[in-house]
Write a protein that holds these residues in place. Sequence first.
Motif, PDB file in Angstrom:
ATOM      1  N   THR B 138       0.966  -1.101  -0.116  1.00  0.00           N
ATOM      2  CA  THR B 138      -0.038   0.069  -0.076  1.00  0.00           C
ATOM      3  C   THR B 138       1.056   1.128   0.077  1.00  0.00           C
ATOM      4  OG1 THR B 138      -0.264  -0.146   2.514  1.00  0.00           O
ATOM      5  CG2 THR B 138      -1.978  -1.117   1.147  1.00  0.00           C
ATOM      6  N   LEU B 139       2.213   1.064  -0.165  1.00  0.00           N
ATOM      7  CA  LEU B 139       3.125   2.236  -0.210  1.00  0.00           C
ATOM      8  C   LEU B 139       2.649   3.378  -1.331  1.00  0.00           C
ATOM      9  CD1 LEU B 139       5.734   3.579   0.679  1.00  0.00           C
ATOM     10  CD2 LEU B 139       6.837   2.183  -1.082  1.00  0.00           C
ATOM     11  N   ASP B 140       2.280   3.083  -2.260  1.00  0.00           N
ATOM     12  CA  ASP B 140       1.612   4.078  -3.301  1.00  0.00           C
ATOM     13  C   ASP B 140       0.680   4.967  -2.832  1.00  0.00           C
ATOM     14  OD1 ASP B 140       4.076   3.377  -5.040  1.00  0.00           O
ATOM     15  OD2 ASP B 140       2.925   1.802  -5.707  1.00  0.00           O
ATOM     16  N   ASP B 141      -0.255   4.335  -1.929  1.00  0.00           N
ATOM     17  CA  ASP B 141      -1.122   5.240  -1.324  1.00  0.00           C
ATOM     18  C   ASP B 141      -0.992   6.041  -0.425  1.00  0.00           C
ATOM     19  OD1 ASP B 141      -2.582   3.242  -3.145  1.00  0.00           O
ATOM     20  OD2 ASP B 141      -2.805   1.994  -1.542  1.00  0.00           O
ATOM     21  N   ARG B 142       0.167   6.125   0.174  1.00  0.00           N
ATOM     22  CA  ARG B 142       0.547   6.575   1.371  1.00  0.00           C
ATOM     23  C   ARG B 142       0.439   8.143   1.102  1.00  0.00           C
ATOM     24  NH1 ARG B 142       0.559   4.277   6.356  1.00  0.00           N
ATOM     25  NH2 ARG B 142       0.903   2.171   5.950  1.00  0.00           N
ATOM     26  N   GLU B 143       0.121   9.044   2.123  1.00  0.00           N
ATOM     27  CA  GLU B 143       0.371  10.485   1.622  1.00  0.00           C
ATOM     28  C   GLU B 143       1.134  11.087   2.586  1.00  0.00           C
ATOM     29  OE1 GLU B 143      -3.006  12.626   0.492  1.00  0.00           O
ATOM     30  OE2 GLU B 143      -3.651  11.072  -0.690  1.00  0.00           O
ATOM     31  N   PHE B 144       1.854  12.176   2.006  1.00  0.00           N
ATOM     32  CA  PHE B 144       2.535  13.102   2.797  1.00  0.00           C
ATOM     33  C   PHE B 144       1.842  14.102   3.207  1.00  0.00           C
ATOM     34  CE2 PHE B 144       5.970  11.013   0.193  1.00  0.00           C
ATOM     35  CZ  PHE B 144       7.113  11.169   1.214  1.00  0.00           C
ATOM     36  N   GLY B 145       2.190  14.275   4.874  1.00  0.00           N
ATOM     37  CA  GLY B 145       1.399  15.282   5.393  1.00  0.00           C
ATOM     38  C   GLY B 145       2.169  16.780   5.364  1.00  0.00           C
ATOM     39  N   ARG B 146       3.255  16.726   4.910  1.00  0.00           N
ATOM     40  CA  ARG B 146       4.149  17.938   4.642  1.00  0.00           C
ATOM     41  C   ARG B 146       5.182  17.355   3.443  1.00  0.00           C
ATOM     42  NH1 ARG B 146       6.776  22.618   7.970  1.00  0.00           N
ATOM     43  NH2 ARG B 146       8.195  23.385   6.500  1.00  0.00           N
ATOM     44  N   PHE B 147       5.433  18.003   2.545  1.00  0.00           N
ATOM     45  CA  PHE B 147       6.284  17.604   1.382  1.00  0.00           C
ATOM     46  C   PHE B 147       6.955  18.682   0.619  1.00  0.00           C
ATOM     47  CE2 PHE B 147       6.472  15.105  -2.976  1.00  0.00           C
ATOM     48  CZ  PHE B 147       7.452  14.371  -2.263  1.00  0.00           C
ATOM     49  N   ASP B 148       8.036  19.099   1.241  1.00  0.00           N
ATOM     50  CA  ASP B 148       8.731  20.377   0.611  1.00  0.00           C
ATOM     51  C   ASP B 148       9.627  19.641  -0.275  1.00  0.00           C
ATOM     52  OD1 ASP B 148       7.420  21.829   2.657  1.00  0.00           O
ATOM     53  OD2 ASP B 148       9.212  21.624   4.201  1.00  0.00           O
ATOM     54  N   PHE B 149       9.190  19.148  -1.394  1.00  0.00           N
ATOM     55  CA  PHE B 149       9.791  18.510  -2.378  1.00  0.00           C
ATOM     56  C   PHE B 149      10.602  19.498  -3.526  1.00  0.00           C
ATOM     57  CE2 PHE B 149      10.376  16.493  -6.644  1.00  0.00           C
ATOM     58  CZ  PHE B 149      11.471  15.294  -6.336  1.00  0.00           C
ATOM     59  N   ALA B 150       9.960  20.628  -3.950  1.00  0.00           N
ATOM     60  CA  ALA B 150      10.596  21.652  -4.835  1.00  0.00           C
ATOM     61  C   ALA B 150      11.765  22.045  -4.099  1.00  0.00           C
ATOM     62  CB  ALA B 150       9.676  22.853  -5.209  1.00  0.00           C
ATOM     63  N   ALA B 151      11.579  22.537  -2.805  1.00  0.00           N
ATOM     64  CA  ALA B 151      13.004  23.043  -2.192  1.00  0.00           C
ATOM     65  C   ALA B 151      14.247  21.930  -1.981  1.00  0.00           C
ATOM     66  CB  ALA B 151      12.396  23.462  -0.857  1.00  0.00           C
ATOM     67  N   PHE B 152      13.549  20.904  -1.917  1.00  0.00           N
ATOM     68  CA  PHE B 152      14.579  19.778  -1.789  1.00  0.00           C
ATOM     69  C   PHE B 152      15.190  19.325  -2.930  1.00  0.00           C
ATOM     70  CE2 PHE B 152      15.355  15.050  -2.300  1.00  0.00           C
ATOM     71  CZ  PHE B 152      16.344  15.101  -1.335  1.00  0.00           C
ATOM     72  N   ALA B 153      14.514  19.307  -4.186  1.00  0.00           N
ATOM     73  CA  ALA B 153      15.051  18.996  -5.662  1.00  0.00           C
ATOM     74  C   ALA B 153      15.875  20.108  -5.789  1.00  0.00           C
ATOM     75  CB  ALA B 153      13.912  18.665  -6.602  1.00  0.00           C
ATOM     76  N   ASP B 154      15.512  21.464  -5.751  1.00  0.00           N
ATOM     77  CA  ASP B 154      16.336  22.716  -6.105  1.00  0.00           C
ATOM     78  C   ASP B 154      17.818  22.334  -5.352  1.00  0.00           C
ATOM     79  OD1 ASP B 154      14.460  23.596  -7.556  1.00  0.00           O
ATOM     80  OD2 ASP B 154      13.789  25.298  -6.184  1.00  0.00           O
ATOM     81  N   ARG B 155      17.680  22.405  -4.076  1.00  0.00           N
ATOM     82  CA  ARG B 155      19.036  22.187  -3.321  1.00  0.00           C
ATOM     83  C   ARG B 155      19.903  21.010  -3.678  1.00  0.00           C
ATOM     84  NH1 ARG B 155      20.128  25.280   1.332  1.00  0.00           N
ATOM     85  NH2 ARG B 155      18.306  26.916   1.575  1.00  0.00           N
ATOM     86  N   LEU B 156      19.143  19.765  -4.082  1.00  0.00           N
ATOM     87  CA  LEU B 156      19.847  18.596  -4.585  1.00  0.00           C
ATOM     88  C   LEU B 156      20.488  18.880  -5.688  1.00  0.00           C
ATOM     89  CD1 LEU B 156      20.817  15.744  -4.226  1.00  0.00           C
ATOM     90  CD2 LEU B 156      18.689  15.020  -5.117  1.00  0.00           C
ATOM     91  N   ARG B 157      19.793  19.594  -6.622  1.00  0.00           N
ATOM     92  CA  ARG B 157      20.440  19.845  -7.950  1.00  0.00           C
ATOM     93  C   ARG B 157      21.746  20.789  -7.876  1.00  0.00           C
ATOM     94  NH1 ARG B 157      16.234  22.483  -9.975  1.00  0.00           N
ATOM     95  NH2 ARG B 157      15.088  20.643 -10.290  1.00  0.00           N
ATOM     96  N   ALA B 158      21.815  21.560  -6.958  1.00  0.00           N
ATOM     97  CA  ALA B 158      22.675  22.532  -6.832  1.00  0.00           C
ATOM     98  C   ALA B 158      24.067  22.031  -5.889  1.00  0.00           C
ATOM     99  CB  ALA B 158      22.490  23.747  -6.293  1.00  0.00           C
ATOM    100  N   ALA B 159      23.623  20.930  -5.232  1.00  0.00           N
ATOM    101  CA  ALA B 159      24.406  20.450  -4.045  1.00  0.00           C
ATOM    102  C   ALA B 159      25.820  19.729  -4.498  1.00  0.00           C
ATOM    103  CB  ALA B 159      23.981  19.618  -3.340  1.00  0.00           C
TER     104      ALA B 159
END
Lengths: 299, 299
Positions: B138-159
């Motif tokens: 059921t992993l794919d049905d799990r929801e994030f209560g908070r998901f700061d993904f854009a900020a994370f991806a931005d930082r990872l791209r530049a890290a």
Amino acid sequence: MSKRGYIPLDCYPCLFEQVSSLAKITGIGGEKGKELFEHAMRRLLDTRGKGIVVQHVVRSATDKAIALSGRGDGYDPYGDIKRQSNDAAMRFAGAFDKKLRESPDPLQYGVKIAAAGNIIDFGAKKHGSLDVEKELRTLDDREFGRFDFAAFADRLRAASSLLYICDNAGEIVFDKLFIEAMQRYNPAVEITCAVREAPVINDVVFADAHAVGLDEVAAVISSGSIYPGTLLDETSDEFRRLYERADLIVSKGQGNLETLLDEADERLFFILRIKCDQMARLSGVEKGALVLMQGGERG
Amino acid sequence: MSKRGYIPLDCYPCLFEQVSSLAKITGIGGEKGKELFEHAMRRLLDTRGKGIVVQHVVRSATDKAIALSGRGDGYDPYGDIKRQSNDAAMRFAGAFDKKLRESPDPLQYGVKIAAAGNIIDFGAKKHGSLDVEKELRTLDDREFGRFDFAAFADRLRAASSLLYICDNAGEIVFDKLFIEAMQRYNPAVEITCAVREAPVINDVVFADAHAVGLDEVAAVISSGSIYPGTLLDETSDEFRRLYERADLIVSKGQGNLETLLDEADERLFFILRIKCDQMARLSGVEKGALVLMQGGERG
């Protein structure tokens, strides 16, 4: 205080769960909440869990919580929960009374209902998420891990007096149905129900018993116990007289089992659901199972 | 010791559950078991839960349990459980690696896997009855209560450098898949994984990380932390240097969140499942939800 008093290791975390529940229910947080925990911790440290039983600590923590809440001595922390439990159980009473009366063996079904009442511990914190309707729907599938029914029925048939030691709110609605079944089985038996002297957890006191009309089917007295159990040395003279004279004694729930099992008395029949490993060891029945167990084999 | 150290009331019963689990796992019963509880109680009484955090008590109780067990300093109480957790997770690794590689957004799916690894806390006592396969199905049905993904991806791209602070055994199998996804997303990023210095609960130490081949995909160092969390003042110089220089820091699990949230550092991204009310309050996300949360908004 019981000479044989001892708090097993397994009860330690469970006691703190109880204290945590008390803090939440009485609305005690922060520093006062810590004071409550520290009170319980000191009792365990000072005694090393010897010469006392869990019931002493629960009483003591309850008094401390009432004092810390500032709501006065008359405050019953679990009052609302007990009312809700009674109300919820009352909604199911009619259906179970019908099933009981139509059962081929109403006394046996009555024992099952009484044990089930202890399953559906409406007030127990850990069972907050319990699906009451589901529990009741599947009641007929429940199995007893021990069922000393023949011995029980024999004694009831011959009994003139029966002492019924109650446990929780909600559960007493089912106790009432069982008591009526016992009265139909032996119309000559005189039944007295004992409730706690003072509020502690969701155990019934007079007010809770009256709320479901238990006094309409049997005499209701206080055992004099201020504990979530029955420490004979600390009950009232009236209760002990009834206890000594009774032909048959029904003890409901875990707290009463814990405190009465060592009496090793064949007149005692314990009805409950085994809710923890410690009780499983004491009863020799696995956790989760229903029990109708005659006393007297130990001690 | 953290100047801001404080043990909230809600953690008290949970701590005793932890101690109870320690006693069971190390096979300490009876008088020795009480000694273990009394040790933890005294720490709470002596400090009133101030100037220390739960991680200090867990460490201290673990040392006491190891001493009481008589098995020597090298004894890892959760060693077997950690091995079983790693083995169980490894059985699912292939299927999840395939899903991840076929995902339309592998980095996002990688975060989900890493958070799910924290759901499936194979070693956590309370989750003993967890249906691992069902959780994974059921992993794919799990929801994030908070998901700061854009900020994370931005930082990872530049890290250029990323410090990954690990949590539990079992979970690290999923961390490994996530790390590979991050490396594919930014092949230039240098990733270092930090594990605990000494065994505590089911947190990973070197041996556990090596068992799943984490060292094949990233450098693995000890954080110097002997706690189930990361108290910066009590980590190694090497770890703190990496911490200070890292462009991006991933903190896995509850213990690391508890100990690092007050750092209020925007380079920090917490990935975990919220497992208790206290964490729900700290994160502002409801219990049970998955979280990818950027640090830096507090303090």
